[in-house]
Motif scaffolding. Sequence first.
Motif, PDB file in Angstrom:
ATOM      1  N   SER A  31       4.681  10.199   3.303  1.00  0.00           N
ATOM      2  CA  SER A  31       6.131  10.204   3.147  1.00  0.00           C
ATOM      3  C   SER A  31       6.475  10.050   1.676  1.00  0.00           C
ATOM      4  N   CYS A  32       7.626  10.561   1.303  1.00  0.00           N
ATOM      5  CA  CYS A  32       8.098  10.414  -0.084  1.00  0.00           C
ATOM      6  C   CYS A  32       9.622  10.398  -0.071  1.00  0.00           C
ATOM      7  N   LEU A  33      10.187   9.529  -0.877  1.00  0.00           N
ATOM      8  CA  LEU A  33      11.650   9.514  -1.040  1.00  0.00           C
ATOM      9  C   LEU A  33      12.077  10.772  -1.783  1.00  0.00           C
ATOM     10  N   ILE A  34      13.185  11.345  -1.379  1.00  0.00           N
ATOM     11  CA  ILE A  34      13.655  12.603  -1.993  1.00  0.00           C
ATOM     12  C   ILE A  34      15.118  12.460  -2.411  1.00  0.00           C
ATOM     13  N   TRP A  35      15.335  12.586  -3.697  1.00  0.00           N
ATOM     14  CA  TRP A  35      16.703  12.525  -4.240  1.00  0.00           C
ATOM     15  C   TRP A  35      17.068  13.834  -4.948  1.00  0.00           C
ATOM     16  N   GLY A  36      16.116  14.325  -5.786  1.00  0.00           N
ATOM     17  CA  GLY A  36      16.419  15.445  -6.684  1.00  0.00           C
ATOM     18  C   GLY A  36      16.955  16.666  -5.946  1.00  0.00           C
ATOM     19  N   VAL A  37      16.396  16.940  -4.789  1.00  0.00           N
ATOM     20  CA  VAL A  37      16.810  18.119  -4.015  1.00  0.00           C
ATOM     21  C   VAL A  37      18.319  18.079  -3.740  1.00  0.00           C
TER      22      VAL A  37
ATOM     23  N   ASN B 290       4.338  -7.104 -13.920  1.00  0.00           N
ATOM     24  CA  ASN B 290       5.410  -7.148 -14.924  1.00  0.00           C
ATOM     25  C   ASN B 290       6.032  -5.785 -15.162  1.00  0.00           C
ATOM     26  N   ARG B 291       5.778  -4.828 -14.314  1.00  0.00           N
ATOM     27  CA  ARG B 291       6.296  -3.498 -14.632  1.00  0.00           C
ATOM     28  C   ARG B 291       7.809  -3.410 -14.459  1.00  0.00           C
ATOM     29  N   ILE B 292       8.334  -4.290 -13.653  1.00  0.00           N
ATOM     30  CA  ILE B 292       9.795  -4.435 -13.608  1.00  0.00           C
ATOM     31  C   ILE B 292      10.103  -5.767 -14.291  1.00  0.00           C
TER      32      ILE B 292
ATOM     33  N   LYS C  70      -4.314  -1.180  -0.176  1.00  0.00           N
ATOM     34  CA  LYS C  70      -3.515  -2.092  -1.004  1.00  0.00           C
ATOM     35  C   LYS C  70      -3.683  -1.746  -2.468  1.00  0.00           C
ATOM     36  N   ARG C  71      -2.584  -1.613  -3.181  1.00  0.00           N
ATOM     37  CA  ARG C  71      -2.645  -1.201  -4.585  1.00  0.00           C
ATOM     38  C   ARG C  71      -2.585  -2.420  -5.506  1.00  0.00           C
ATOM     39  N   GLU C  72      -3.259  -2.297  -6.633  1.00  0.00           N
ATOM     40  CA  GLU C  72      -3.122  -3.313  -7.684  1.00  0.00           C
ATOM     41  C   GLU C  72      -1.823  -3.008  -8.418  1.00  0.00           C
TER      42      GLU C  72
ATOM     43  N   PHE D 114       9.213  19.683  -1.617  1.00  0.00           N
ATOM     44  CA  PHE D 114       8.827  19.065  -0.338  1.00  0.00           C
ATOM     45  C   PHE D 114       7.300  19.049  -0.173  1.00  0.00           C
ATOM     46  N   TYR D 115       6.585  19.591  -1.118  1.00  0.00           N
ATOM     47  CA  TYR D 115       5.116  19.484  -1.182  1.00  0.00           C
ATOM     48  C   TYR D 115       4.403  19.903   0.114  1.00  0.00           C
ATOM     49  N   GLY D 116       5.019  20.777   0.888  1.00  0.00           N
ATOM     50  CA  GLY D 116       4.381  21.227   2.138  1.00  0.00           C
ATOM     51  C   GLY D 116       4.635  20.321   3.327  1.00  0.00           C
TER      52      GLY D 116
ATOM     53  N   SER E  62       0.823  -1.224   0.000  1.00  0.00           N
ATOM     54  CA  SER E  62       0.000   0.000   0.000  1.00  0.00           C
ATOM     55  C   SER E  62       0.859   1.278   0.000  1.00  0.00           C
ATOM     56  N   ARG E  63       2.162   1.125   0.223  1.00  0.00           N
ATOM     57  CA  ARG E  63       3.035   2.308   0.196  1.00  0.00           C
ATOM     58  C   ARG E  63       2.905   3.037  -1.129  1.00  0.00           C
ATOM     59  N   LYS E  64       2.888   4.323  -1.055  1.00  0.00           N
ATOM     60  CA  LYS E  64       2.908   5.146  -2.270  1.00  0.00           C
ATOM     61  C   LYS E  64       3.562   6.469  -1.899  1.00  0.00           C
ATOM     62  N   SER E  65       4.035   7.173  -2.903  1.00  0.00           N
ATOM     63  CA  SER E  65       4.648   8.482  -2.653  1.00  0.00           C
ATOM     64  C   SER E  65       3.542   9.480  -2.348  1.00  0.00           C
ATOM     65  N   ILE E  66       3.649  10.142  -1.208  1.00  0.00           N
ATOM     66  CA  ILE E  66       2.648  11.149  -0.831  1.00  0.00           C
ATOM     67  C   ILE E  66       3.228  12.532  -1.121  1.00  0.00           C
ATOM     68  N   ARG E  67       2.471  13.287  -1.894  1.00  0.00           N
ATOM     69  CA  ARG E  67       2.937  14.631  -2.288  1.00  0.00           C
ATOM     70  C   ARG E  67       1.920  15.695  -1.914  1.00  0.00           C
ATOM     71  N   SER E  68       1.197  15.434  -0.824  1.00  0.00           N
ATOM     72  CA  SER E  68       0.220  16.404  -0.323  1.00  0.00           C
ATOM     73  C   SER E  68       0.178  16.288   1.207  1.00  0.00           C
TER      74      SER E  68
HETATM   75  C1  LIG Z   1      15.827   6.565  -5.983  1.00  0.00           C
HETATM   76  C2  LIG Z   1      14.514   7.308  -5.926  1.00  0.00           C
HETATM   77  C3  LIG Z   1      14.505   8.688  -5.988  1.00  0.00           C
HETATM   78  C4  LIG Z   1      13.311   9.401  -5.896  1.00  0.00           C
HETATM   79  N1  LIG Z   1      13.348  10.767  -5.853  1.00  0.00           N
HETATM   80  C5  LIG Z   1      12.202  11.457  -5.741  1.00  0.00           C
HETATM   81  C6  LIG Z   1      12.228  12.863  -5.616  1.00  0.00           C
HETATM   82  O1  LIG Z   1      13.268  13.504  -5.607  1.00  0.00           O
HETATM   83  N2  LIG Z   1      11.037  13.501  -5.517  1.00  0.00           N
HETATM   84  C7  LIG Z   1       9.829  12.833  -5.535  1.00  0.00           C
HETATM   85  O2  LIG Z   1       8.793  13.480  -5.456  1.00  0.00           O
HETATM   86  N3  LIG Z   1       9.789  11.492  -5.631  1.00  0.00           N
HETATM   87  C8  LIG Z   1      10.934  10.788  -5.722  1.00  0.00           C
HETATM   88  N4  LIG Z   1      10.902   9.412  -5.778  1.00  0.00           N
HETATM   89  C9  LIG Z   1       9.608   8.705  -5.776  1.00  0.00           C
HETATM   90  C10 LIG Z   1       9.291   8.085  -7.157  1.00  0.00           C
HETATM   91  O3  LIG Z   1       8.973   9.102  -8.077  1.00  0.00           O
HETATM   92  C11 LIG Z   1       8.127   7.097  -6.965  1.00  0.00           C
HETATM   93  O4  LIG Z   1       8.524   6.097  -6.071  1.00  0.00           O
HETATM   94  C12 LIG Z   1       7.701   6.437  -8.271  1.00  0.00           C
HETATM   95  O5  LIG Z   1       7.180   7.401  -9.162  1.00  0.00           O
HETATM   96  C13 LIG Z   1       6.648   5.354  -8.041  1.00  0.00           C
HETATM   97  O6  LIG Z   1       5.520   5.893  -7.345  1.00  0.00           O
HETATM   98  P1  LIG Z   1       5.070   5.343  -5.921  1.00  0.00           P
HETATM   99  O7  LIG Z   1       6.180   5.630  -4.929  1.00  0.00           O
HETATM  100  O8  LIG Z   1       3.816   6.106  -5.583  1.00  0.00           O
HETATM  101  O9  LIG Z   1       4.833   3.866  -6.056  1.00  0.00           O
HETATM  102  C14 LIG Z   1      12.087   8.696  -5.815  1.00  0.00           C
HETATM  103  C15 LIG Z   1      12.097   7.300  -5.742  1.00  0.00           C
HETATM  104  C16 LIG Z   1      13.290   6.616  -5.773  1.00  0.00           C
HETATM  105  C17 LIG Z   1      13.273   5.108  -5.650  1.00  0.00           C
END
Ligand SMILES: Cc1cc2nc3c(=O)[nH]c(=O)nc-3n(C[C@H](O)[C@H](O)[C@H](O)COP(=O)(O)O)c2cc1C
Length: 177
Positions: A120-126, A169-171, A163-165, A76-78, A9-15
């Motif tokens: 929560s969301c993973l952050i790399w680009g920053v 095969n996406r990887i 839980k997400r569908e 950082f989406y707030g 069910s994990r997903k990137s939260i941007r709000s």
């Molecule tokens: C190595 C890595 C770097 C990422 N960097 C960013 C980021 O800088 N900003 C962001 O909003 N999401 C970032 N993400 C999240 C991905 O965009 C996201 O996991 C992907 O689009 C799949 O969506 P989901 O997490 O909702 O399943 C990153 C994910 C990974 C694994």
Amino acid sequence: MELLDTLLSRKSIRSYTGESIPAADLQKILEVGNAAPVGKGRFSTLHLTVVENQELLNAFEECTAKDLNQPSLHPFYGAPTLIVVSTTLDSQNSNNVPFSNAAIIAYNLNIAATALGFGSCLIWGVFRAVNKNASLVKRLELPEGFTPCCGIIVGKTEEHYAKREINKNRIGINRIQ
Ligand SMILES: Cc1cc2nc3c(=O)[nH]c(=O)nc-3n(C[C@H](O)[C@H](O)[C@H](O)COP(=O)(O)O)c2cc1C
């Protein structure tokens, strides 16, 4: 949440509502970060920084927006809290372990935040942007020799986890028997 349910069910939260998470939950997330595996057990090559200072979060956002030439970007989406994972690097930057350690720790933090029901969301680009600006990196007050690699944002959200569908095969997978 059960672990497998959390993973599915994990997903990137941007709000985010902008509200911080309770201190005890932040401690739990940091504990799970510390439970991550690290190559050769070299835990002292990693460092975590919790940034809750809004002025510094804004400065990181502005630096990234400028670097990407996207003035309205808010990477950082707030979210009110950023947890930075920093690592030491070898001089040639030729070792694939340090960045991998940082990624695994960030994912542990991300999963822990999800399991507790926070956004929560993973952050790399920053960090690509911030690492070009030595005076901003300095504001993380890192021990000597550490480079910020990645991190997570975390905070309260109005989004819900379910839980997400997942396309199985996406990887690409190949199997050798
Ligand atoms: C190595 C890595 C770097 C990422 N960097 C960013 C980021 O800088 N900003 C962001 O909003 N999401 C970032 N993400 C999240 C991905 O965009 C996201 O996991 C992907 O689009 C799949 O969506 P989901 O997490 O909702 O399943 C990153 C994910 C990974 C694994």
